[in-house]
Design an enzyme around this catalytic site. Structure first.
Site, PDB file in Angstrom:
ATOM      1  N   LYS A 115       0.827  -1.215   0.000  1.00  0.00           N
ATOM      2  CA  LYS A 115       0.000   0.000   0.000  1.00  0.00           C
ATOM      3  C   LYS A 115       0.856   1.258   0.000  1.00  0.00           C
ATOM      4  CE  LYS A 115      -4.324  -1.913   1.671  1.00  0.00           C
ATOM      5  NZ  LYS A 115      -5.366  -1.925   2.704  1.00  0.00           N
ATOM      6  N   LYS A 197      -3.140 -11.420  -7.099  1.00  0.00           N
ATOM      7  CA  LYS A 197      -4.448 -11.823  -6.576  1.00  0.00           C
ATOM      8  C   LYS A 197      -5.537 -10.900  -7.119  1.00  0.00           C
ATOM      9  CE  LYS A 197      -5.427  -9.307  -2.314  1.00  0.00           C
ATOM     10  NZ  LYS A 197      -6.797  -9.078  -1.962  1.00  0.00           N
ATOM     11  N   LYS A 200      -9.839  -5.494  -5.459  1.00  0.00           N
ATOM     12  CA  LYS A 200     -10.720  -4.372  -5.807  1.00  0.00           C
ATOM     13  C   LYS A 200      -9.928  -3.218  -6.393  1.00  0.00           C
ATOM     14  CE  LYS A 200     -12.749  -4.908  -1.653  1.00  0.00           C
ATOM     15  NZ  LYS A 200     -13.171  -4.458  -0.330  1.00  0.00           N
TER      16      LYS A 200
HETATM   17  P1  ADP Z   1      -9.309  -6.398  -1.786  1.00  0.00           P
HETATM   18  O1  ADP Z   1      -7.889  -6.848  -1.815  1.00  0.00           O
HETATM   19  O2  ADP Z   1     -10.052  -6.789  -2.991  1.00  0.00           O
HETATM   20  O3  ADP Z   1      -9.426  -4.937  -1.437  1.00  0.00           O
HETATM   21  P2  ADP Z   1     -10.082  -6.907   0.969  1.00  0.00           P
HETATM   22  O4  ADP Z   1      -8.718  -6.584   1.455  1.00  0.00           O
HETATM   23  O5  ADP Z   1     -11.181  -5.954   1.292  1.00  0.00           O
HETATM   24  O6  ADP Z   1     -10.010  -7.176  -0.593  1.00  0.00           O
HETATM   25  O7  ADP Z   1     -10.466  -8.352   1.496  1.00  0.00           O
HETATM   26  C1  ADP Z   1     -11.658  -8.759   2.111  1.00  0.00           C
HETATM   27  C2  ADP Z   1     -11.572 -10.248   2.397  1.00  0.00           C
HETATM   28  O8  ADP Z   1     -11.495 -10.983   1.171  1.00  0.00           O
HETATM   29  C3  ADP Z   1     -10.323 -10.653   3.202  1.00  0.00           C
HETATM   30  O9  ADP Z   1     -10.655 -11.729   4.067  1.00  0.00           O
HETATM   31  C4  ADP Z   1      -9.372 -11.111   2.130  1.00  0.00           C
HETATM   32  O10 ADP Z   1      -8.390 -12.019   2.615  1.00  0.00           O
HETATM   33  C5  ADP Z   1     -10.306 -11.786   1.153  1.00  0.00           C
HETATM   34  N1  ADP Z   1      -9.765 -11.729  -0.216  1.00  0.00           N
HETATM   35  C6  ADP Z   1      -9.412 -10.602  -0.893  1.00  0.00           C
HETATM   36  N2  ADP Z   1      -8.979 -10.899  -2.124  1.00  0.00           N
HETATM   37  C7  ADP Z   1      -9.057 -12.240  -2.239  1.00  0.00           C
HETATM   38  C8  ADP Z   1      -8.754 -13.157  -3.306  1.00  0.00           C
HETATM   39  N3  ADP Z   1      -8.285 -12.736  -4.471  1.00  0.00           N
HETATM   40  N4  ADP Z   1      -8.956 -14.483  -3.087  1.00  0.00           N
HETATM   41  C9  ADP Z   1      -9.439 -14.933  -1.898  1.00  0.00           C
HETATM   42  N5  ADP Z   1      -9.743 -14.115  -0.864  1.00  0.00           N
HETATM   43  C10 ADP Z   1      -9.564 -12.792  -1.019  1.00  0.00           C
END
Ligand code: ADP
Ligand code: TRP
Length: 315
Positions: A115, A197, A200
């Site tokens: 970040k 991965k 969002k």
């Molecule tokens: P992002 O990275 O999309 O902003 P968040 O950090 O808000 O997602 O994650 C919310 C939840 O979803 C957390 O428990 C995170 O570990 C899970 N998560 C986020 N991206 C993935 C992914 N690509 N595959 C599986 N779980 C995920």
């Protein structure tokens, strides 16, 4: 005997994608419905303001995310559902944990480094101390198990260490150990960058939102890369969302297979989309659920904070 406590949260930052669903939210619903746990699921709004954001949009993002929770099957009769910032005791506990956490442990966190690279003009202290608040989120409700995706495991190791640091410093066994609960699909990959991965923040082409229309889903899947990792990721997605009625996964016929996958995802979330639309129209009911969640969570948080203050010699 009281049940083991489960705690987890998601930041209200944008639309949820199938990675969030398969790594976290779907598991929350299954764990809730197992009846074996006392479940706390919250919206991590305080965490979300460590990123660049628009204050005008935040309330909408919170409302949207709670509708995602409810439409996915989280049930306020079975789980405590609430907004993180409405329980200030949690941020107070985080302050106490601040005094236990070596800075070096925070500086080595992968998410902090990622970040910081993404928002070079906004490397605020909250970005660094983020995992401390996360530990407080869990421990204030005496959480033992934390269902999350793979990317959060390092933060949970810090929560585990926080328990150790606290219990050692104050010669107590007050906090119990914290363990992550991962699904079989803890890391869904981006559609167009198959070594990163699904996330969002990377941009709309990278993910499938769980409330996107069948047309958009079909369009995005049709553009998914078919490198060996890309195909593996699509197969993982296919295995979760497609029933045997919808055709076979065939790596040699990816154009056809992609159509099958897109239909599978769109069908799977059909009911979810309808429920979410209904909820979005009923703001009063949804806000009431959050108020009730707060009323259930806060006395527990108050009790924990009082006990912690006693242990550390403040009262
Ligand atoms: P992002 O990275 O999309 O902003 P968040 O950090 O808000 O997602 O994650 C919310 C939840 O979803 C957390 O428990 C995170 O570990 C899970 N998560 C986020 N991206 C993935 C992914 N690509 N595959 C599986 N779980 C995920
Ligand atoms: N950091 C988590 C994420 O980005 C959200 C979160 C905040 C969380 N506090 C938590 C998850 C406590 C589990 C437990 O997804």
């Amino acid at each position: 005997m009281s049940k083991p406590v489960i705690v987890s949260g998601i930041q209200p930052t944008g639309l949820l994608h199938i990675g969030n669903y398969l790594g976290a939210l779907k598991n929350w619903v299954d764990l809730q419905n197992s009846g074996k746990y006392d479940c706390f699921f919250f919206l991590a709004d305080y965490h979300s303001i460590t990123e660049n954001y628009s204050p005008a949009e935040k309330k909408e993002q919170i409302f949207n995310l709670v509708c995602d929770y409810l439409a996915s099957g989280l049930d306020p009769k079975k789980s405590t559902i609430f907004v993180q910032s409405q329980i200030p005791e949690c941020t107070e506990l985080a302050w106490i944990f601040n005094t236990l956490t070596p800075i070096g442990e925070l500086e080595r966190m992968t998410q902090f480094k990622d970040k910081s690279n993404k928002q070079v003009k906004n490397i605020n202290a909250g970005l660094l101390t983020y995992p401390i608040l996360q530990a407080a989120d869990i421990l204030i409700y005496h959480g033992e198990f934390v269902p999350v995706g793979q990317d959060q495991v390092q933060h949970l190791e810090l929560a585990h260490d926080t328990v150790k640091w606290f219990n050692n410093k104050y010669a107590t066994e007050y906090f119990k150990d914290v363990k992550p609960l991962l699904t079989e699909t803890p890391k869904i990959m981006s559609l167009i960058e198959s070594t990163a991965k699904m996330s969002k923040s990377a941009g709309a082409k990278h993910y499938i939102g769980i409330d996107e229309s069948p047309e958009i889903i079909a369009q995005k899947i049709s553009k998914a890369v078919t490198t060996p990792e890309g195909i593996k990721n699509l197969e993982t997605i296919y295995n979760v969302f497609n029933s045997s009625m919808q055709g076979k996964f065939d790596a040699n016929k990816m154009a056809e297979t992609k159509k099958i996958i897109a239909t599978g995802i769109a069908d799977y979330f059909d009911d979810f989309r309808k429920k979410k639309m209904e909820l979005m129209k009923d703001k009063k009911r949804v806000m009431k659920i959050l108020e009730e969640g707060k009323a259930k969570a806060q006395p527990i948080a108050q009790k924990t904070l009082k006990e912690v203050k006693e242990i550390i010699g403040l009262i």
